[in-house]
Design a protein around this motif. Structure first.
Motif, PDB file in Angstrom:
ATOM      1  N   GLU A  53       0.795  -1.222   0.000  1.00 26.62           N
ATOM      2  CA  GLU A  53       0.000   0.000   0.000  1.00 26.62           C
ATOM      3  C   GLU A  53       0.833   1.280   0.000  1.00 26.62           C
ATOM      4  N   GLY A  54       2.111   1.212   0.382  1.00 21.78           N
ATOM      5  CA  GLY A  54       2.924   2.422   0.397  1.00 21.78           C
ATOM      6  C   GLY A  54       3.754   2.640  -0.850  1.00 21.78           C
ATOM      7  N   LEU A  55       3.596   1.773  -1.854  1.00 20.69           N
ATOM      8  CA  LEU A  55       4.471   1.852  -3.024  1.00 20.69           C
ATOM      9  C   LEU A  55       4.040   2.912  -4.033  1.00 20.69           C
ATOM     10  N   CYS A  56       2.736   3.073  -4.223  1.00 19.11           N
ATOM     11  CA  CYS A  56       2.268   4.011  -5.244  1.00 19.11           C
ATOM     12  C   CYS A  56       0.816   4.364  -4.961  1.00 19.11           C
ATOM     13  N   ALA A  57       0.163   5.026  -5.918  1.00 16.38           N
ATOM     14  CA  ALA A  57      -1.221   5.462  -5.724  1.00 16.38           C
ATOM     15  C   ALA A  57      -2.231   4.351  -5.964  1.00 16.38           C
ATOM     16  N   VAL A  58      -1.852   3.301  -6.674  1.00 14.99           N
ATOM     17  CA  VAL A  58      -2.806   2.258  -7.049  1.00 14.99           C
ATOM     18  C   VAL A  58      -3.428   1.601  -5.822  1.00 14.99           C
ATOM     19  N   PHE A  59      -2.589   1.243  -4.859  1.00 11.42           N
ATOM     20  CA  PHE A  59      -3.080   0.448  -3.744  1.00 11.42           C
ATOM     21  C   PHE A  59      -3.941   1.246  -2.765  1.00 11.42           C
ATOM     22  N   PRO A  60      -3.590   2.496  -2.439  1.00  7.04           N
ATOM     23  CA  PRO A  60      -4.533   3.290  -1.636  1.00  7.04           C
ATOM     24  C   PRO A  60      -5.875   3.507  -2.343  1.00  7.04           C
ATOM     25  N   ALA A  61      -5.837   3.715  -3.676  1.00  5.29           N
ATOM     26  CA  ALA A  61      -7.094   3.869  -4.421  1.00  5.29           C
ATOM     27  C   ALA A  61      -7.887   2.574  -4.411  1.00  5.29           C
ATOM     28  N   MET A  62      -7.192   1.467  -4.528  1.00  4.75           N
ATOM     29  CA  MET A  62      -7.838   0.148  -4.467  1.00  4.75           C
ATOM     30  C   MET A  62      -8.523  -0.061  -3.114  1.00  4.75           C
ATOM     31  N   GLU A  63      -7.859   0.368  -2.033  1.00 11.54           N
ATOM     32  CA  GLU A  63      -8.386   0.131  -0.690  1.00 11.54           C
ATOM     33  C   GLU A  63      -9.660   0.920  -0.400  1.00 11.54           C
ATOM     34  N   MET A  64      -9.946   1.934  -1.229  1.00 10.55           N
ATOM     35  CA  MET A  64     -11.182   2.693  -1.072  1.00 10.55           C
ATOM     36  C   MET A  64     -12.393   1.940  -1.624  1.00 10.55           C
ATOM     37  N   ARG A  65     -12.143   0.749  -2.213  1.00 10.93           N
ATOM     38  CA  ARG A  65     -13.208  -0.010  -2.849  1.00 10.93           C
ATOM     39  C   ARG A  65     -13.257  -1.434  -2.292  1.00 10.93           C
ATOM     40  N   ARG A  66     -14.444  -1.999  -2.258  1.00  9.06           N
ATOM     41  CA  ARG A  66     -14.613  -3.400  -1.870  1.00  9.06           C
ATOM     42  C   ARG A  66     -15.022  -4.251  -3.063  1.00  9.06           C
ATOM     43  N   ALA A  67     -15.563  -3.615  -4.088  1.00 11.73           N
ATOM     44  CA  ALA A  67     -15.897  -4.276  -5.350  1.00 11.73           C
ATOM     45  C   ALA A  67     -15.445  -3.356  -6.480  1.00 11.73           C
ATOM     46  N   PHE A  68     -15.225  -3.930  -7.672  1.00 10.74           N
ATOM     47  CA  PHE A  68     -14.619  -3.170  -8.761  1.00 10.74           C
ATOM     48  C   PHE A  68     -15.464  -3.273 -10.029  1.00 10.74           C
ATOM     49  N   SER A  69     -15.894  -2.116 -10.516  1.00  7.92           N
ATOM     50  CA  SER A  69     -16.557  -2.061 -11.816  1.00  7.92           C
ATOM     51  C   SER A  69     -15.495  -2.033 -12.916  1.00  7.92           C
ATOM     52  N   ASP A  70     -15.909  -2.154 -14.172  1.00  5.52           N
ATOM     53  CA  ASP A  70     -14.956  -2.037 -15.278  1.00  5.52           C
ATOM     54  C   ASP A  70     -14.255  -0.680 -15.236  1.00  5.52           C
ATOM     55  N   GLY A  71     -15.027   0.375 -14.938  1.00  2.00           N
ATOM     56  CA  GLY A  71     -14.432   1.709 -14.856  1.00  2.00           C
ATOM     57  C   GLY A  71     -13.411   1.811 -13.743  1.00  2.00           C
ATOM     58  N   ASP A  72     -13.691   1.204 -12.599  1.00  2.00           N
ATOM     59  CA  ASP A  72     -12.729   1.202 -11.491  1.00  2.00           C
ATOM     60  C   ASP A  72     -11.422   0.543 -11.903  1.00  2.00           C
ATOM     61  N   LEU A  73     -11.524  -0.585 -12.584  1.00  2.00           N
ATOM     62  CA  LEU A  73     -10.328  -1.333 -12.969  1.00  2.00           C
ATOM     63  C   LEU A  73      -9.521  -0.582 -14.021  1.00  2.00           C
ATOM     64  N   ASN A  74     -10.196   0.071 -14.957  1.00  2.00           N
ATOM     65  CA  ASN A  74      -9.483   0.884 -15.939  1.00  2.00           C
ATOM     66  C   ASN A  74      -8.841   2.102 -15.287  1.00  2.00           C
ATOM     67  N   TYR A  75      -9.496   2.650 -14.289  1.00  2.00           N
ATOM     68  CA  TYR A  75      -8.928   3.756 -13.501  1.00  2.00           C
ATOM     69  C   TYR A  75      -7.651   3.315 -12.798  1.00  2.00           C
ATOM     70  N   LEU A  76      -7.680   2.180 -12.131  1.00  2.68           N
ATOM     71  CA  LEU A  76      -6.490   1.678 -11.437  1.00  2.68           C
ATOM     72  C   LEU A  76      -5.375   1.338 -12.417  1.00  2.68           C
TER      73      LEU A  76
END
Length: 366
Positions: free
Chosen positions: A24-47
């Motif tokens: 979680e401390g490596l980049c922005a991807v993991f903190p953004a991921m942790e704000m979600r419990r499920a992932f839409s297609d848009g969420d995954l393309n965002y990450l």
């Protein structure tokens, strides 16, 4: 269920990573991921577009291959990222061919435009092709300024239209902020993060390339390429103002602002792309999306060709080589324009949009 196989795989990996959270401390991807419990297609393309592909999570992950969980976040997000370019491209029908044959299409487009300009010059005045032309207006012996302006303005405006429509589709799909638009603070933070390449550092140690020893070389080459491009754009903008506001025609003396900006930018567009290409060749294949190799190399090649022909034209503009060099340079610029919306160029714009979204999410989370 997701729209594509790679998004299904991305969802699986994000679910594993959301349970572990070691990175979680490596980049922005993991903190953004942790704000979600499920992932839409848009969420995954965002990450996927938030990822800068530093490779640190692959090296640090206890579940990366050959573990049975087979968690390879950099490669999976690289594939998802490339597929997102096609998913949001306008018109979408043009994106697939470029992804498969990017280098070939770019080179053919550049050479075709160069041949067209040479043919145009030969039809009007064959002597102008290899003649020695000096002083203001020398470049327009090959093609009149107005014809050149119409041709390249059309290509540039088309690229801008296609990019705006593509990014609008991406922005809507990844989820607009609750207030409908990002605030100024989020945009400013994203500009800082993009300008510094803040997340291309693997948590502070650098990028992983051909081995497990991180370096900052890819970050340096990205900076040279990015700021080289901006300097060349600034040079063209200043030259346009000179032409229309001050009635001063190109070419300009070596000490004049458009030439200074263009020279510095051209050096960046030569050194940066060469460094990026060598880094890509040496990089661990486990971190790469090798199916889109042509798309990546095509963009690098057009940037390099634009820079090297521009510098060669500066040095040889008062010789008989000026005509062919100008045609080749303009061909490279034209090819760069028309392939912008369908190649690796869009990764910078999509990534900036993702950074704006991430900055907004952090501000909303308080």
């Amino acid at each position: 269920m997701h729209g594509t196989r790679i998004l299904e795989e991305t969802d699986r990996l994000m679910t594993v990573c959301n349970s572990c959270r070691y990175c979680e401390g490596l980049c922005a991807v993991f903190p953004a991921m942790e704000m979600r419990r499920a992932f839409s297609d848009g969420d995954l393309n965002y990450l996927a577009n938030l990822c800068h592909s530093c490779g640190a999570c692959y090296v640090d992950c206890q579940f990366s291959p050959p573990h049975e969980f087979n968690v390879n976040v950099p490669q999976t997000l690289a594939v998802a990222r490339a597929e997102s370019y096609a998913a949001y491209a306008w018109p979408r029908a043009l994106s697939g061919a470029f992804a498969r044959n990017g280098l070939v299409i770019s080179v053919v487009a550049a050479l075709s435009m160069a041949v067209f300009i040479l043919g145009f010059a030969a039809f009007n005045d064959r002597a102008a092709l290899f003649g020695i032309h000096t002083g203001p207006g020398a470049f327009y012996k090959l093609m009149p300024h107005n014809a050149m302006a119409v041709l390249f303005s059309a290509a540039f405006l088309y690229a801008i239209l296609a990019l705006v429509l593509s990014v609008r589709a991406f922005w809507r799909d990844i989820g607009e902020p609750i207030r409908g638009r990002a605030d100024g603070g989020s945009i400013f933070q994203a500009i800082r993060d993009a300008g510094e390449l803040r997340y291309l550092h693997g948590g502070g140690v650098g990028c992983y390339n051909e081995d497990d020893k991180p370096t900052d070389r890819r970050k340096l080459y990205h900076h040279l390429t990015f700021y080289g491009f901006l300097l060349c754009f600034a040079a063209t903008s200043v030259a346009t103002l000179y032409h229309y506001l001050l009635a001063r025609e190109a070419p300009y003396p070596w000490w004049d602002l458009p030439v200074v900006l263009g020279t510095l930018g051209g050096i960046g567009l030569v050194v940066g792309p060469v460094g990026l290409f060598l880094a890509k060749v040496k990089r661990d294949p486990a971190l790469l999306d090798e199916e889109r190799y042509g798309m990546d190399v095509g963009f690098i090649a057009m940037l390099f060709l634009t820079g090297v022909t521009g510098l060669a034209l500066l040095v040889l503009r008062e010789t008989s080589a000026m005509g062919p060099l100008l045609a080749l340079h303009l061909g490279a610029v034209f090819a760069l324009f028309i392939t912008m919306p369908y190649g690796k160029f869009v990764h910078g714009i999509y990534r900036f949009a993702a950074l704006v979204r991430y900055a907004q999410e952090r501000r909303d989370a308080g």
